[in-house]
Structure formats: structure tokens, C-alpha cells
Write a protein that holds these residues in place. Structure first.
Motif, short mmCIF file in Angstrom:
data_model
loop_
_atom_site.label_atom_id
_atom_site.label_comp_id
_atom_site.label_asym_id
_atom_site.label_seq_id
_atom_site.Cartn_x
_atom_site.Cartn_y
_atom_site.Cartn_z
N LEU A 66 9.38 39.93 -25.64
CA LEU A 66 8.82 41.23 -26.09
C LEU A 66 7.68 41.31 -26.50
O LEU A 66 6.72 42.12 -26.17
N GLU A 67 7.34 40.40 -27.56
CA GLU A 67 6.24 40.31 -28.34
C GLU A 67 5.03 40.11 -27.54
O GLU A 67 3.88 41.02 -27.61
N GLU A 68 5.19 39.15 -26.59
CA GLU A 68 4.02 38.70 -25.55
C GLU A 68 3.50 40.19 -24.81
O GLU A 68 2.35 39.93 -24.51
N ASN A 69 4.54 40.79 -24.35
CA ASN A 69 4.01 41.89 -23.54
C ASN A 69 4.19 43.12 -24.18
O ASN A 69 4.37 44.02 -23.52
N TYR A 70 3.98 43.17 -25.48
CA TYR A 70 4.37 44.44 -25.95
C TYR A 70 3.24 45.51 -25.60
O TYR A 70 3.53 46.52 -25.35
N LYS B 224 14.26 54.98 -19.18
CA LYS B 224 13.01 54.43 -19.80
C LYS B 224 13.23 53.14 -20.24
O LYS B 224 12.42 52.05 -20.00
N LEU B 225 14.56 52.77 -20.67
CA LEU B 225 14.84 51.34 -20.91
C LEU B 225 14.95 50.35 -19.58
O LEU B 225 14.36 49.33 -19.73
N ALA B 226 15.43 51.21 -18.61
CA ALA B 226 15.60 50.26 -17.46
C ALA B 226 14.01 49.97 -17.15
O ALA B 226 13.89 48.78 -16.65
N LEU B 227 12.77 50.95 -17.12
CA LEU B 227 11.65 50.70 -16.76
C LEU B 227 11.00 49.59 -17.70
O LEU B 227 10.24 48.72 -16.88
N CYS B 228 11.41 49.67 -18.91
CA CYS B 228 10.90 48.43 -19.94
C CYS B 228 11.49 47.07 -19.33
O CYS B 228 10.58 46.30 -19.36
N HIS C 229 8.03 41.31 -18.01
CA HIS C 229 7.17 40.21 -17.40
C HIS C 229 5.99 40.44 -16.85
O HIS C 229 5.45 39.62 -16.02
N SER C 230 5.41 41.64 -17.26
CA SER C 230 4.01 42.05 -16.73
C SER C 230 3.90 41.89 -15.00
O SER C 230 2.99 41.02 -14.69
#
Lengths: 309, 241
Positions: A111-115, A143-147, A152-153
Motif C-alpha cells: 500500500l505504501e509503495e502505491n499510496y 470505494k474500497l473495492a476501487l482501491c 498495483h497501479s
């Protein structure tokens, strides 16, 4: 310009037992486009989305996404795409944070890498990050599902009916997010049964019964409307509908928002004729309102043509 | 002129400390098409359950078809019809079997459900497929059939919970014409929907936000009050202040 296309679908066919879900579908989606697939349940939207995202094999036809043949090389395409299924499919008993971390680790990232990539969306649900997914409201789940689909960008997003059953406010918030993602260069394919969402897309495919009725920009689809359309405003809708149904020149008569729409072949029914007819029928308290056809009028006309053909 | 068939005064439902429905008041007239709108989680379903006699309120008052929602829940159930997108008919029964089953549940005699069922099948043009299993029918037909069956026992009120979700635009309108017809015949229609154009089809509307009724008028009146052109804009103004 083949290389401008993010998605190329050619003659796609999919059959289940006795149902032909997709009947030779072809379409192209350009890079960076926000493309809508619009149609009711049973049109074939989900089959199309599952095939494009390598989750289902077609009977025949070709699907190329970002230059990759998805039926052969599903492993490479999955790293580059995000997919959000129609039914909420995250882990209900994991928290927001745990769900995102799980999806990140599946794609070998964090998550940090793609924050930065998901910050705009994640920040809206971050205050509740310890809350279980099962205890979230419809809009927050979405919104969670979209996150999770974005963690993984990916370069392209497939969203299968993200706004179905969602109230008008959450729907408009979700579309704001899609516009933001588009601005950042994301290619987005989104399916929806709500015709009014068509105007929010760059281009749309209108789908019905396993076929594509039309593919174009929303403006061009409405400009190409081949009939003449008149709206009638009245409080006596039931009587007005019954009365108009008996008018020979009216090919289609249907309620539309606060009005009733009357469709006829061009030049076959003037306002004067209509006025005369309704007066003769004894109808009172109504007025003719000028309207331009919208996507739903076009969809109805195209569906009707298809049934007639 | 027309008398009220649903009267709600300060109706409240509490789950623990959470007020799902927070002192709502409204009135529905006989033969009216009443749109019951609201955001997800605003309390619509809880309110509808109380009005259809499935859930006891915490406090307040409500009369439905002349019966008290606190004490006469069974009489209410007999006076209403109910249909939703999720719960409608049985997929592994035929059209005819579904009619017979629901007719039986609503206490119709054999002769009654037979007569009414035949009329219904003819009117919907289902003559040739009446022996087919429900799962073999297109969604739109199922929904139209479900509505007809929900009013088979001539209820005073029919509650429709998102009846047209996912249905194609032509069938969706045919469905609404069936609603007009039912209302024309004197049945009161109480309906929820996420399609804001369908809100325009209603005689009057209420909009719920966080357990409360925040707007309550004719579609025309609401558009005027909020100075906008569509019900979608009204909804967004009411639900996102």
C-alpha cells in the motif's frame, strides 16, 4: 492506428448451454478513454467484461488488451489491469486496511509503495481503516473495492456495474473519481444499466441481448436519432397514454420523466395534427414541450428497430 | 376528496442506540403513487418493514389500510401486496404454479385464483409459456409477472421495493404503465427506486436522509422549492447538504 487502441475486441462469441450471451461483438477502446458499456441485465455486459479481463474464455473471437492476447497470455495482462466485479467480492471480515494489504501482496507490492496512486480515493475511507468491510455503507464498499483494484497501479480498469443499486449521491461521487482517474491517463471501461450515466463517458456502446446496438460518443448517438420526438406534459398520464396509443402515426409512446414521449417517423406527425387529435379525443390540460432525444430515447428506438427487424 | 390510506406520525425505530428511523411523519392518499426515496442506509427498508407489518416500531403512530402497525400486523399483511427486486417468485416453479402458490398464500379460493390467474396470463400475453419454469423467462417478464401476482388478491396497497432495477428501458416503462393502471383501479402504490426519472412518475414523494424525512411534496413542488430542473438534482441537494 492500431497502437492507439487499448482494447480490441473482434467477433466475440460466448454461449452458455442454450443462451447466446455474446453474438459476435466487436469494439475498440482508445488509450486514455472513459468508455461505457450501457445496457440492462442480460445484455451480456458481465460476460464481455469477464472475457476482456481474462477471467472467462470466449467460444470464438479475439480480445487484445494493451497489445496482449488475453486468451493466451493472461498472466501478463493481469499485472497491467484492475478489475472490479459487479458483486462486492472483498473479504467482509477483514478491515479496509487488511483488504488493501492483501490485494497489494497478491500483486507483490505494498500500500505504501502505491499510496500516491490511490490517495485521492483512499483518503476518503482512511479514517475507517480498522473497520471490517462487511460493516461499511454501499458507497464506502465501492470505494474500497476501487482501491483494491488500483493498488498495483494498473494501466487499464474494468469496472463491472460499479454503481448498480447505489443511490444517486454515491453514484455522482463515484463518477467524480472516475473523471479524476481519467485525467491522470487511466483507460477505463465501465458497464452500467443507468442510461443517464452515458453522458459522463467519452464514448459508449449500447448493448442489448448479446449485441451492440451502437458505439459512438453520446452526442453523436443522440444527433443520429432518426425519428421525430415530441413530449407532452400532463397530469392525466394514464388517460393520455391510452389515448396516444390509438394514434396510428405514433410509432412509440412511453412515459419519460415528467412527460410522455411520442415518437413518429420524420414528417409523419405535425404538432398541429397531434393537437387536433388530442382535442378530438377530449383530452384537456396538456401541453407540447420541445425536447431533444437523450440516450435513453435512442436506446429505446434502437431496441425497437431490432425487435422489428 | 380521496381519503388517506397510510398515516404516519413520529414513527421511530431504534436498534440499540442507533435510530434507523427517526420520527418520520407522512400521509399517503388512496390510489396515489407514492415514491419513497432515500440514500442507501437512510432507513427506507426499515420504514417499509414497519408499514407492511413485518417489524414492530419503537415509538410513534402509524395506521395502514385502517390498521395499527403496533397491534394489527396480521390484518395489515392481508391488506397489502409486496414485491421487490430480490424477493419475488420461485424460479423452479412454472408461471401457473407460482400463481397458484401465491393465490393460496393470500387465501384465494381455487375458483378465484384460477379465474384471476387466467385473466392475468392472457393480459400479459403469457398463454404459450404458462407451463414454463420461471427461470426460463427474461428478467423483465418475471418482474411484470411478480407485480401482477402481488396484486392478485386485490390489496388496498402494494409495496414495491426497487421493482425495476436492471430492467431494460422499454420493459421498465411497461412496468410503470402497469403501476399507473393499478393506481387507476384504486390500488395505492408505495414504491422505492434509484432511477430518478421514475421519481417523476410518482404523484408525491418523500426523501429520507439519515432516518428522517427531509423532503416531502409533489415532484413539481420539490423542483420548484430547490430551484432545479430534475429530480436527480433535487435528490443531490437534499441528500448532500
Amino acid at each position: 492506428m492500431e497502437n492507439q487502441n487499448a482494447v480490441i475486441v473482434k467477433n466475440l462469441v460466448k454461449t452458455y448451454a442454450h443462451v447466446e450471451a455474446l453474438k459476435e461483438i466487436s469494439l475498440n477502446v482508445k488509450k486514455g478513454e472513459l468508455f461505457g458499456v450501457i445496457g440492462p441485465d442480460g445484455a451480456g455486459k458481465t460476460s464481455l467484461f469477464r472475457i476482456m479481463s481474462s477471467l472467462l474464455l470466449p467460444d470464438s473471437g479475439e480480445v487484445n488488451v494493451l497489445g496482449i492476447d488475453v486468451t493466451r497470455d493472461y498472466a501478463s495482462i493481469r499485472k497491467k489491469m484492475g478489475y472490479m466485479p459487479g458483486r462486492f467480492s472483498l473479504y467482509q471480515d477483514l478491515s479496509i486496511e487488511e483488504n488493501i494489504n492483501l490485494f497489494a501482496s497478491i500483486y507483490d507490492t505494498t500500500l505504501e509503495e502505491n499510496y500516491e496512486n490511490i490517495r485521492y480515493i483512499y483518503s476518503q475511507i482512511e479514517p475507517f481503516r480498522k473497520r471490517r468491510a462487511g460493516a461499511l455503507s454501499g458507497g464506502m464498499k465501492q470505494k474500497l473495492a476501487l482501491c483494491c483494484a488500483l493498488v498495483h497501479s494498473p494501466e487499464i480498469l474494468f469496472l463491472d456495474e460499479p454503481t448498480t443499486g447505489v443511490d444517486a449521491v454515491s453514484r455522482s461521487e463515484f463518477w467524480e473519481i472516475l473523471q479524476m482517474l481519467k485525467k491522470r491517463g487511466m483507460t477505463i471501461l465501465v458497464s452500467t444499466p443507468y442510461m443517464d450515466e452515458a453522458s459522463l463517458c467519452d464514448r459508449v456502446a449500447l448493448m442489448q441481448d448479446g449485441r451492440i446496438l451502437s458505439v459512438d460518443t453520446p452526442a453523436k448517438i443522440t444527433t443520429a436519432y432518426a425519428y421525430s420526438l415530441v413530449a407532452i406534459k400532463t397530469n392525466e398520464k394514464y388517460n393520455m397514454l391510452s389515448s396516444l396509443r390509438m394514434l396510428e402515426q405514433a410509432t412509440l409512446v412511453y412515459p419519460f420523466g415528467e412527460n410522455i414521449h411520442v415518437v413518429s417517423d420524420k414528417g409523419k406527425l405535425t404538432s398541429e395534427e397531434l393537437t387536433k387529435y388530442l382535442s378530438a379525443q377530449g383530452m384537456e390540460n396538456w401541453e407540447i414541450v420541445e425536447v431533444a432525444p437523450d440516450i435513453e430515447d435512442c436506446f429505446i428506438a434502437l431496441m425497437n428497430q431490432h425487435v422489428a427487424a | 376528496m380521496s381519503s388517506s390510506i397510510i398515516e404516519v406520525e413520529n414513527l421511530t425505530k431504534r436498534f440499540g442506540t442507533f435510530k434507523a428511523v427517526d420520527s418520520i411523519s407522512l400521509e399517503v392518499k388512496q390510489g396515489e403513487i407514492f415514491g419513497f426515496l432515500g440514500a442507501n442506509g437512510a432507513g427506507k427498508t426499515t420504514a417499509m418493514k414497519m408499514l407492511s407489518g413485518l417489524l414492530s416500531p419503537t415509538s410513534g403512530k402509524a395506521m395502514v389500510a385502517g390498521f395499527d402497525v403496533f397491534k394489527q400486523q396480521n390484518q395489515i399483511k392481508k391488506s397489502i401486496g409486496y414485491m421487490s427486486q430480490r424477493f419475488s417468485l420461485y424460479d423452479d416453479l412454472t408461471i401457473k404454479e407460482n400463481i397458484r402458490f401465491y393465490g393460496g398464500i393470500y387465501g384465494l379460493k381455487r375458483k378465484q385464483w384460477k379465474e384471476k390467474g387466467e385473466r392475468l396470463i392472457k393480459r400479459l400475453g403469457l398463454d404459450e409459456v404458462e407451463g414454463k419454469l420461471l427461470k426460463d423467462l427474461p428478467l423483465g417478464w418475471k418482474q411484470k409477472l411478480a407485480f401482477s401476482i402481488a396484486i392478485l388478491h386485490d390489496p388496498k396497497i402494494v409495496f414495491l421495493d426497487e421493482p425495476t432495477g436492471g430492467v431494460d428501458p422499454i420493459t421498465r416503462r411497461q412496468f410503470w404503465e402497469m403501476i399507473y393502471e393499478a393506481a387507476h383501479d384504486g390500488i395505492t402504490v408505495f414504491v422505492t427506486t434509484h432511477y430518478m426519472d421514475e421519481a417523476e412518475y410518482c404523484d408525491r414523494i418523500s426523501m429520507m436522509v439519515d432516518g428522517r424525512v427531509e423532503a416531502y411534496d409533489t415532484p413539481e413542488g420539490l423542483k420548484k422549492k430547490y430551484g432545479v430542473k430534475t429530480m436527480n438534482e433535487v435528490f443531490i441537494k437534499v441528500a448532500r447538504p
